[in-house]
Design an enzyme around this catalytic site. Structure first.
Site, PDB file in Angstrom:
ATOM      1  N   HIS A 171     -37.511 -94.139 -53.104  1.00 30.10           N
ATOM      2  CA  HIS A 171     -36.518 -93.557 -54.011  1.00 30.10           C
ATOM      3  C   HIS A 171     -35.098 -93.788 -53.494  1.00 30.10           C
ATOM      4  CE1 HIS A 171     -40.267 -91.140 -54.017  1.00 30.10           C
ATOM      5  NE2 HIS A 171     -40.208 -91.425 -55.303  1.00 30.10           N
TER       6      HIS A 171
HETATM    7 FE1  FES Z   1     -38.427 -90.646 -51.626  1.00 31.06          FE
HETATM    8 FE2  FES Z   1     -38.253 -91.743 -49.206  1.00 31.06          FE
HETATM    9  S1  FES Z   1     -36.750 -91.643 -50.726  1.00 31.06           S
HETATM   10  S2  FES Z   1     -39.951 -90.806 -50.114  1.00 31.06           S
END
Ligand code: FES
Length: 196
Positions: free
Chosen positions: A156
Site C-alpha cells: 500500500h
Molecule cells: Fe500496507 Fe505495508 S503499506 S502492508
C-alpha cells in the site's frame, strides 16, 4: 523468459523467499542438534537466533528467521548513516525520535541500534504485515518525496528510512520494530533474549 524481463516485484519476492528458504533449511538442520541439548539449552536455542556477521558486506542486507519472523540485518555504510540526519529525510518522518515505536531501550536513538553500523529489524511493515523491499539507493520514481535510501512496502506504499522510521504519507502507523539483540563478539550477533 530471461531474468531481466522478470517483474521487479516478483523478483523481490523470489529473492526474499530464496533467503527465507535458506534460513528455514538451517532451522530444520538444527532440530536433531537441539534435541540432543539439555532442556534449558534447547529452550535458549529456540528462543534466539545467532547470526554470523563476518560475511555481511558494507551496504548489504541479509534475512534470518527468528521465532518464525523474518529479521533483517543491514550493515550500513557511512553514507547511509549520513542520510539519517539529513533534513530532507528527517522532515518526512512521522516519529523521528521513535517515541511511539517498539524497540529496546538501547535502540531509542536516531540509528535505532546498539552500533550505528548494524541495523537489526523485524522485516514486517507496521501497516498490514507485508514484507517491504530494500532500496538503499537515492532516487527512484516509486516515492513522491525525497528518497535517500530505505525500505518500501509495495502493498500500500509505505516508505521507511534506513533506520526503519516511517515516512509521512505512508499508511503504516509506526516505525518498524527492533527486536532485542546482543553482540557476542565482533562477528557474532544473537537475536532474542536468552531464557533460563
Ligand atoms: Fe500496507 Fe505495508 S503499506 S502492508
Amino acid at each position: 523468459m530471461s531474468t531481466d524481463s522478470v517483474n521487479p516485484n516478483r523478483r523481490r519476492f523470489l529473492n526474499w523467499t530464496a533467503g527465507v528458504v535458506g534460513a528455514v533449511g538451517v532451522g530444520y538442520a538444527a532440530v536433531p542438534f537441539i534435541r540432543s541439548m539439555s532442556p534449558s539449552a534447547a529452550v535458549m536455542a529456540e528462543a534466539t537466533t545467532t547470526v554470523d556477521l563476518s560475511k555481511v558486506d558494507k551496504g548489504q542486507r541479509i534475512t534470518v528467521m527468528w521465532q518464525g519472523k523474518p529479521v533483517w540485518v543491514v550493515r550500513r555504510t557511512d553514507e547511509m548513516l549520513e542520510t539519517l540526519e539529513d533534513p530532507e529525510v528527517t522532515d518526512q518522518l512521522k516519529d523521528p525520535d521513535s517515541e511511539k515505536s517498539e524497540q529496546p531501550e538501547f535502540a531509542a536513538n536516531e540509528y535505532r541500534s546498539r552500533e550505528p553500523e548494524w541495523l537489526v529489524m523485524i522485516a514486517i511493515c507496521t501497516h498490514l504485515g507485508c514484507i517491504p523491499s530494500y532500496n538503499p539507493e537515492s532516487g527512484g520514481d516509486f516515492w513522491s518525496g525525497a528518497w535517500k535510501g530505505g525500505f518500501f512496502c509495495p502493498c500500500h506504499g509505505s516508505g521507511y528510512d534506513l533506520a526503519g522510521r516511517v515516512m509521512e504519507g505512508s499508511p503504516a502507523p509506526r516505525n518498524m520494530e527492533v527486536p532485542y539483540y546482543e553482540f557476542l563478539s565482533d562477528s557474532e550477533l544473537r537475536i532474542g533474549e536468552p531464557m533460563g
